[in-house]
Design a protein around this motif. Structure first.
Motif, mmCIF file in Angstrom:
data_model
loop_
_atom_site.group_PDB
_atom_site.id
_atom_site.type_symbol
_atom_site.label_atom_id
_atom_site.label_comp_id
_atom_site.label_asym_id
_atom_site.label_seq_id
_atom_site.Cartn_x
_atom_site.Cartn_y
_atom_site.Cartn_z
ATOM 1 N N SER A 123 0.603 -1.290 0.219
ATOM 2 C CA SER A 123 -0.292 0.260 -0.072
ATOM 3 C C SER A 123 0.796 1.183 -0.375
ATOM 4 C CB SER A 123 -0.598 -0.036 1.852
ATOM 5 O OG SER A 123 -1.483 1.374 1.629
ATOM 6 N N PHE A 124 0.987 2.320 -0.907
ATOM 7 C CA PHE A 124 1.437 3.454 -1.194
ATOM 8 C C PHE A 124 0.604 5.117 -0.557
ATOM 9 C CE2 PHE A 124 2.856 0.008 -4.293
ATOM 10 C CZ PHE A 124 4.574 0.576 -4.124
ATOM 11 N N ARG A 125 0.803 5.583 0.293
ATOM 12 C CA ARG A 125 0.700 6.622 0.947
ATOM 13 C C ARG A 125 0.222 7.632 -0.546
ATOM 14 N NH1 ARG A 125 2.881 9.519 6.044
ATOM 15 N NH2 ARG A 125 1.962 7.216 7.197
ATOM 16 N N GLY A 126 -1.421 8.183 -0.441
ATOM 17 C CA GLY A 126 -0.946 9.545 -1.416
ATOM 18 C C GLY A 126 -0.327 10.757 -0.322
ATOM 19 N N THR A 127 -1.134 11.880 -1.463
ATOM 20 C CA THR A 127 -0.594 13.096 -0.889
ATOM 21 C C THR A 127 -1.398 13.696 0.753
ATOM 22 O OG1 THR A 127 -0.766 13.944 -3.050
ATOM 23 C CG2 THR A 127 -0.231 15.508 -1.380
ATOM 24 N N GLY A 174 -1.739 -1.063 -4.544
ATOM 25 C CA GLY A 174 -2.153 -0.196 -4.318
ATOM 26 C C GLY A 174 -2.080 0.794 -3.453
ATOM 27 N N GLY A 175 -2.936 2.079 -4.079
ATOM 28 C CA GLY A 175 -2.658 2.844 -3.446
ATOM 29 C C GLY A 175 -3.742 4.154 -3.809
ATOM 30 N N HIS A 176 -4.138 5.449 -2.851
ATOM 31 C CA HIS A 176 -5.545 6.630 -3.367
ATOM 32 C C HIS A 176 -4.522 7.144 -3.440
ATOM 33 C CE1 HIS A 176 -7.442 9.729 -1.829
ATOM 34 N NE2 HIS A 176 -9.158 9.463 -2.815
ATOM 35 N N SER A 177 -4.899 8.354 -4.706
ATOM 36 C CA SER A 177 -3.902 9.512 -5.001
ATOM 37 C C SER A 177 -2.533 9.460 -5.443
ATOM 38 C CB SER A 177 -4.393 10.508 -3.480
ATOM 39 O OG SER A 177 -3.930 11.742 -4.413
ATOM 40 N N LYS A 178 -2.007 10.040 -5.398
ATOM 41 C CA LYS A 178 -0.842 9.994 -5.479
ATOM 42 C C LYS A 178 -0.129 8.352 -5.927
ATOM 43 C CE LYS A 178 3.410 11.208 -3.106
ATOM 44 N NZ LYS A 178 4.085 11.976 -2.711
ATOM 45 N N GLY A 179 -1.016 7.849 -4.353
ATOM 46 C CA GLY A 179 -0.073 6.415 -3.741
ATOM 47 C C GLY A 179 -1.086 5.615 -5.081
ATOM 48 N N GLY A 180 -2.091 5.908 -5.520
ATOM 49 C CA GLY A 180 -1.885 4.610 -6.993
ATOM 50 C C GLY A 180 -2.060 5.189 -8.561
ATOM 51 N N ASN A 181 -0.979 6.609 -7.990
ATOM 52 C CA ASN A 181 -0.069 6.604 -9.220
ATOM 53 C C ASN A 181 1.126 5.807 -9.069
ATOM 54 O OD1 ASN A 181 2.416 8.056 -10.234
ATOM 55 N ND2 ASN A 181 0.951 8.968 -12.007
ATOM 56 N N LEU A 182 1.391 5.831 -7.612
ATOM 57 C CA LEU A 182 3.086 5.412 -7.354
ATOM 58 C C LEU A 182 3.009 3.250 -8.310
ATOM 59 C CD1 LEU A 182 4.199 7.098 -4.335
ATOM 60 C CD2 LEU A 182 5.094 7.194 -6.755
ATOM 61 N N ALA A 183 1.806 3.335 -7.352
ATOM 62 C CA ALA A 183 1.207 1.379 -7.297
ATOM 63 C C ALA A 183 1.586 0.948 -9.104
ATOM 64 C CB ALA A 183 0.255 1.240 -6.965
ATOM 65 N N VAL A 184 0.954 1.531 -9.913
ATOM 66 C CA VAL A 184 0.704 2.037 -10.995
ATOM 67 C C VAL A 184 2.521 2.356 -11.643
ATOM 68 C CG1 VAL A 184 -0.130 2.794 -13.472
ATOM 69 C CG2 VAL A 184 -1.249 2.335 -12.050
#
Length: 386
Positions: A123-127, A174-184
């Motif tokens: 899990s990747f943290r967003g902003t 997975g991640g929300h916001s910037k975290g979603g970008n990082l996951a991809v």
């Protein structure tokens, strides 16, 4: 119609063996990366045993428990009920990596959840509230990869090596916001030996990538594994989005407020899909993206540096600091801010006001929609009274 919390209430009694992992689980675990695990969950380089989520909850500082400052009560309720549910309580948490470099403009945080059925969720943290993270988000509009994207690849490869001796069925990212970008990004750039073990990538309303950068990456190799969830009036999720590989869902909020995942409509164990074939404000967002992509890279970079120099004058380190600057203090610093602005070249000033115009237009659309909905509700009230 429910939300992420009602999902935990309804399905928290089932283990992942009894009820397979679903898209709402992807949102739950993506969102948990916003919580403050420092001092509780082992760091990635500590080589310590993982800790059960129910034990994490008992050790958390509930006065300072999350890195964002919105929906605090709902966040408490979500974490508490998740951590002590039969579904999640024995999920092990490990490999916390949290780094911030103000000089480099980099903010990164990720954590790994070891599910009871053998699967693993990274899990990747967003902003969050830190302004350095917001500056990095701006930098993504012209400079890729940014520091957090490099770190996301490093993190996936390192966790895979640490779990090499364990029988892990598959990886979820997975991640929300910037975290979603990082996951991809991490899925596109991680080692090939890791990539084939990725089962699903959950991009929860995260921004896209510049088209010129996408040409250099292996997007086609992971396209079928990505589930990108976008509320139907989303702003963040449509920034730099070119692929149109996303699922539109309903939200109880309007415009930019749809980015808060507590507003996402849930039906049973899935999001309630929107009836729209494309985001309701796609024309506006396409116009913003076209403008971003047309700017010269050097021009964008100079603008971002100039903008954040203006913000630095306030001595704020977080969005909360910025909001809480007192009137008297603002007046004292206004002269310095104006000096920074006057030092911008004409091209940078033009970008400054063009972005300001887009922001005003987005917020104006939000207000128009609120008025429209209020009038509709008022008409119903009048009919019921007569």
């Amino acid at each position: 119609m429910g939300d992420i919390i009602s999902y935990v209430y309804e399905f928290g009694g089932f283990t992942f063996t009894e009820k397979p992992f679903c898209e709402i689980d992807g949102l739950v675990l993506s969102h948990l990366s916003y919580f403050i695990f420092d001092g509780i969950v082992p760091q990635i380089d500590e080589n310590k045993p993982a800790i059960a989520l129910c034990d994490v909850a008992q050790k958390m500082d509930w006065h300072n428990f999350i890195s964002v400052k919105w929906e605090l009560e709902k966040n408490r309720e979500l974490f508490y009920n998740t951590a002590f549910s039969r579904r999640y309580r024995n999920t092990k948490v490990n490999y916390l990596m949290e780094e911030m470099d103000i000089d480099e403009g980099m903010q990164f945080c990720a954590v790994t959840f070891l599910l009871g059925n053998g699967d693993t969720f990274l899990s990747f943290r967003g902003t969050d509230d830190a302004l350095v993270g917001w500056k990095e988000d701006f930098n993504m509009a012209y400079r890729t990869p940014v520091g957090a994207q490099y770190k996301s690849t490093e993190y996936v490869n390192q966790v895979a090596r640490l779990l090499a001796k364990k029988r892990s069925l598959r990886f979820y990212l997975g991640g929300h916001s910037k975290g979603g970008n990082l996951a991809v990004y991490a899925a596109m750039t991680c080692d090939d030996t890791v990539k084939h073990r990725i089962g699903r990538i959950y991009n929860m309303d995260g921004p896209g990538f510049r088209p010129d950068f996408m040409e250099k990456l292996d997007y086609e190799g992971i396209r079928e594994k990505i589930l990108k969830i976008v509320p139907d009036e989303s702003f963040v999720g449509m920034l730099m989005e070119q692929q149109e590989d996303y699922e539109l869902i309903k939200s109880t909020e309007i415009g930019v407020q749809q980015h808060v995942c507590f507003s996402w409509c849930v039906e049973g164990d899935h999001f309630e899909r929107s009836g729209s074939q494309q985001p309701k404000r796609k024309k506006l967002y396409d116009r913003i993206n076209k403008w971003i992509f047309s700017l010269e890279i050097e021009r964008v970079g100079y603008f971002i540096d100039s903008l954040f120099k203006m913000i630095e004058v306030t001595e704020a380190k977080t969005l909360t600091d910025l909001k809480n600057v007192k009137g008297g203090e603002t007046a004292k610093k206004l002269h310095s801010i104006m000096q920074e602005y006057s030092g911008m070249n004409d091209e940078t000033k033009k970008v400054f006001w063009e972005i300001g115009g887009f922001v005003i237009e987005v917020l104006a659309r939000d207000q128009q929609e609120r008025i429209r909905r209020w009038k509709a509700v008022d008409k119903i009230r009048q009919r019921m009274e007569h």
